[in-house]
Scaffold this active site. Structure first.
Site, PDB file in Angstrom:
ATOM      1  N   GLU A 139       0.875  -1.181   0.000  1.00  0.00           N
ATOM      2  CA  GLU A 139       0.000   0.000   0.000  1.00  0.00           C
ATOM      3  C   GLU A 139       0.902   1.217   0.000  1.00  0.00           C
ATOM      4  OE1 GLU A 139      -3.240  -0.081  -0.595  1.00  0.00           O
ATOM      5  OE2 GLU A 139      -2.750  -2.188  -0.898  1.00  0.00           O
ATOM      6  N   CYS A 186      -1.556   9.354   3.523  1.00  0.00           N
ATOM      7  CA  CYS A 186      -1.592   8.934   2.122  1.00  0.00           C
ATOM      8  C   CYS A 186      -2.893   9.404   1.482  1.00  0.00           C
ATOM      9  CB  CYS A 186      -1.464   7.426   2.028  1.00  0.00           C
ATOM     10  SG  CYS A 186      -2.617   6.583   3.099  1.00  0.00           S
TER      11      CYS A 186
HETATM   12  P1  NAP Z   1       8.916   4.719   3.380  1.00  0.00           P
HETATM   13  O1  NAP Z   1      10.080   5.627   3.435  1.00  0.00           O
HETATM   14  O2  NAP Z   1       8.660   3.981   2.121  1.00  0.00           O
HETATM   15  O3  NAP Z   1       9.106   3.703   4.594  1.00  0.00           O
HETATM   16  C1  NAP Z   1       8.141   2.735   4.909  1.00  0.00           C
HETATM   17  C2  NAP Z   1       8.814   1.558   5.582  1.00  0.00           C
HETATM   18  O4  NAP Z   1       9.675   0.918   4.622  1.00  0.00           O
HETATM   19  C3  NAP Z   1       9.709   1.948   6.758  1.00  0.00           C
HETATM   20  O5  NAP Z   1       9.591   0.971   7.745  1.00  0.00           O
HETATM   21  C4  NAP Z   1      11.082   1.935   6.126  1.00  0.00           C
HETATM   22  O6  NAP Z   1      12.116   1.724   7.045  1.00  0.00           O
HETATM   23  C5  NAP Z   1      10.952   0.747   5.204  1.00  0.00           C
HETATM   24  N1  NAP Z   1      11.978   0.651   4.163  1.00  0.00           N
HETATM   25  C6  NAP Z   1      12.742   1.639   3.638  1.00  0.00           C
HETATM   26  N2  NAP Z   1      13.565   1.112   2.696  1.00  0.00           N
HETATM   27  C7  NAP Z   1      13.331  -0.222   2.634  1.00  0.00           C
HETATM   28  C8  NAP Z   1      13.851  -1.303   1.867  1.00  0.00           C
HETATM   29  N3  NAP Z   1      14.797  -1.132   0.958  1.00  0.00           N
HETATM   30  N4  NAP Z   1      13.351  -2.544   2.077  1.00  0.00           N
HETATM   31  C9  NAP Z   1      12.387  -2.753   2.984  1.00  0.00           C
HETATM   32  N5  NAP Z   1      11.862  -1.760   3.746  1.00  0.00           N
HETATM   33  C10 NAP Z   1      12.322  -0.518   3.571  1.00  0.00           C
HETATM   34  O7  NAP Z   1       7.554   5.484   3.735  1.00  0.00           O
HETATM   35  P2  NAP Z   1       7.265   6.436   4.966  1.00  0.00           P
HETATM   36  O8  NAP Z   1       7.959   7.725   4.722  1.00  0.00           O
HETATM   37  O9  NAP Z   1       7.508   5.721   6.243  1.00  0.00           O
HETATM   38  O10 NAP Z   1       5.697   6.645   4.855  1.00  0.00           O
HETATM   39  C11 NAP Z   1       5.110   7.587   4.040  1.00  0.00           C
HETATM   40  C12 NAP Z   1       4.612   6.968   2.755  1.00  0.00           C
HETATM   41  O11 NAP Z   1       3.720   5.920   3.047  1.00  0.00           O
HETATM   42  C13 NAP Z   1       3.833   7.925   1.887  1.00  0.00           C
HETATM   43  O12 NAP Z   1       4.190   7.725   0.551  1.00  0.00           O
HETATM   44  C14 NAP Z   1       2.384   7.517   2.121  1.00  0.00           C
HETATM   45  O13 NAP Z   1       1.502   7.859   1.079  1.00  0.00           O
HETATM   46  C15 NAP Z   1       2.529   6.057   2.283  1.00  0.00           C
HETATM   47  N6  NAP Z   1       1.397   5.475   3.015  1.00  0.00           N
HETATM   48  C16 NAP Z   1       0.480   4.740   2.325  1.00  0.00           C
HETATM   49  C17 NAP Z   1      -0.616   4.216   2.974  1.00  0.00           C
HETATM   50  C18 NAP Z   1      -1.647   3.409   2.236  1.00  0.00           C
HETATM   51  O14 NAP Z   1      -2.464   2.754   2.891  1.00  0.00           O
HETATM   52  N7  NAP Z   1      -1.655   3.431   0.911  1.00  0.00           N
HETATM   53  C19 NAP Z   1      -0.775   4.441   4.340  1.00  0.00           C
HETATM   54  C20 NAP Z   1       0.191   5.182   5.017  1.00  0.00           C
HETATM   55  C21 NAP Z   1       1.278   5.696   4.353  1.00  0.00           C
HETATM   56  P3  NAP Z   1      12.976   2.946   7.598  1.00  0.00           P
HETATM   57  O15 NAP Z   1      12.042   3.794   8.379  1.00  0.00           O
HETATM   58  O16 NAP Z   1      13.984   2.261   8.441  1.00  0.00           O
HETATM   59  O17 NAP Z   1      13.552   3.650   6.409  1.00  0.00           O
END
Ligand code: NAP
Length: 515
Positions: free
Chosen positions: A286, A320
């Protein structure tokens, strides 16, 4: 008998007793700020030298806590613990698994304001937003527990004479849960417990800026009676531990919520076979959004302005589902825009521990810088009408920002900013407004403010988003009421909090016996 599901009501903080309860929660959290938290692997608490430090984004000198940091060796140990625990957990009765969730919900309900106050400190959530996050987490626990009981006997299929056919669902195996910081409790908890109640064992890797609320949740799951090894807690760097676990041959599925780019990376890596792997990994991803509120000529314009402001600036636009684009039919464009600017100027930005604060800080220095850079782009692409200033001296604050007169293809109208910035574009008519609304690569949420029935019907058919709202804002989906998930680059449309969600964590098995 389990009572029918009812979602957790939001707290009315105008009631003095509730206000005091929240302040008490805040005191409790303040009493344990700065503590250390361990990894949990196979029921064993493990402390590492290296720590992830969680800071308060409203006061960057304040340490919320420090969690041990898993490396690949510890991730491997956690994987083996989960593989082992799966042998028994998969055979544990669905009712027993559901009971653990119901008990966890009861524990968290008793500590509700403490959990919310912790998110106020760790994620900068103002009272209302933190309260909604805790309530949503409780809802996921309650809802998925009941869903599992409903699914436990599978679905009836036909049988011919002397034949007995059964169709049921079995768990998949070990899942990797990777969660974001913006719903640090609700999404982290919901994605974890959906996998667990379906009979899988998991490794939970929370976002690195909000690991403390995740550590508290893991403690609650232990207290609720979850057997050792079913939930393993492995905070760590996304690129180090994340990649290692996504690639692992024993990983059966990945449940990811986060940005588009990380989601795509996981989707791609999970599609490659690792040596010894004998299944196709399943990926629930997601991802981001670029969500639009469309305002029609025939519409309640006050409702339109209120909906845009609430959806654009709630939790500083870091949802999001946040409204980051308003597409308004030209006849009413100026009126809606002026009212939005007026309402935006009234919003109080500041310390989220103050009850009157509408908007707290953004997540961290990276988020702050990225949003400020987008505001500069916005000033060139359109007209800045209010906001635009940021202050990162104490915490990461940005004023709610309205940028008008943007081209529908402007970067501000296309790219996810994930901050308190809303862009306005004018459309000639409703047809064009819908076309603009659909012109990004995302498809998560959208709203239409209109009193024209034909236009509302047209939006039902043509507004291509996973969650469409009519005559209300585009945020605030409730578990069990508005199952949530998006189209296109917003992800796999898993519909969290919906009737099909648990099935994504299971596989169907047909058994046919001749008598
Ligand atoms: P993110 O930077 O993509 O991080 C999400 C998770 O992925 C974190 O736990 C992060 O760990 C981890 N991660 C980073 N690099 C990775 C890799 N190479 N392999 C596996 N995991 C990895 O996103 P965010 O900044 O936390 O959240 C914001 C984003 O989430 C926005 O784009 C928002 O739209 C989206 N979102 C979507 C929904 C939905 O339901 N569609 C809901 C909420 C949020 P680290 O923190 O250690 O980097």
């Amino acid at each position: 008998m389990v009572q029918p599901y009812k979602h957790e009501p939001l707290t009315d903080f105008s009631v003095e007793e509730n206000r005091q309860a929240y302040l008490k929660g805040l005191k409790t959290v303040e009493s344990y700020l700065g503590q250390d938290y361990d990894l949990l692997i196979g029921g064993e608490r493990i402390s590492t030298e290296e720590k992830i430090v969680s800071y308060n984004p409203a006061n960057k000198d304040e340490v919320v806590g420090r969690v041990s940091k898993a490396n690949q060796e510890l991730a491997e140990k956690a994987m083996q613990a989960a593989v082992n625990a799966f042998k028994t957990w998969r055979k544990t009765k669905p009712e027993t698994r559901a009971d653990v969730l119901l008990k966890a919900a009861a524990i968290i309900r008793r500590r509700k304001h403490e959990f919310s106050a912790l998110m106020t400190k760790e994620a900068g959530k103002p009272w209302r937003e933190a309260d909604a996050d805790t309530a949503e987490g409780i809802d996921f626990l309650e809802f998925y527990a009941r869903q599992m009981i409903a699914l436990k006997n599978g679905v009836p299929v036909q049988s011919r004479p002397n034949e007995h056919n059964q169709y049921g669902y079995i768990p998949l195996g070990v899942g990797i849960i990777i969660s974001p910081w913006n719903f640090p409790f609700a999404i982290m908890c919901g994605t974890t417990v959906a996998a667990i109640v379906s009979g899988n064992t998991v490794l939970l890797k929370p976002a690195s800026t909000t690991p403390i609320i995740a550590a508290k949740f893991v403690e609650v799951m232990e207290e609720a009676g979850l057997p050792k090894g079913v939930l393993n807690f492995v905070p760590g760097s996304g690129s180090e531990v994340g990649d290692y676990l996504v690639d692992h041959k024993d990983t059966r599925f990945v449940s990811f919520t986060g940005s588009r780019d990380v989601g795509l990376r996981i989707y791609e890596r999970a599609s490659k076979l690792s040596g010894g792997q004998i299944w196709l990994k399943r990926v629930i991803a997601e991802m981001g959004g670029k969500d639009t509120i469309v305002v029609d000529r025939e519409a309640d314009l006050e409702l339109a302005a209120q909906s845009i402001v609430a959806s654009a600036f709630g939790f500083s636009g870091q949802k999001c589902s946040a409204c980051s684009r308003a597409v308004v039919v030209e006849d009413v464009y100026d009126q809606v825009l002026n009212r939005v600017v007026e309402l935006t100027k009234q919003l109080k930005v500041g310390d989220p521990t103050d009850q009157g604060t509408f908007m707290g800080p953004v997540n961290d220095q990276n988020a702050w810088q990225k949003i400020m850079d987008y505001i500069e782009i916005g000033k060139q692409e359109g007209t800045l009408l209010t906001g635009g200033e940021g202050d990162n001296s104490k915490g990461y604050f940005i004023q709610p920002t309205v940028i008008a007169d943007l081209d529908p293809k402007a970067r501000i109208m296309q790219e996810e900013i994930f901050g308190p910035v809303v862009g306005f574009t004018k459309a000639k008519n409703f047809d064009e407004a819908l076309e603009i609304a659909n012109n990004t690569e995302y498809g998560l949420t959208g709203a239409v403010i209109s009193s024209n029935r034909a236009h509302i019907e047209q939006a039902h058919e043509d507004f291509h988003v996973g969650n469409l709202y009519i005559n209300r804002g585009c945020t605030g989906a409730v578990v069990g009421y508005q199952p949530f998930g998006g189209f296109n680059m917003s992800g796999t449309d898993s519909k969290a909090g919906g009737p099909d969600y648990l099935l994504l964590h299971m596989q169907a098995k047909t058994i046919s016996e001749l008598y």
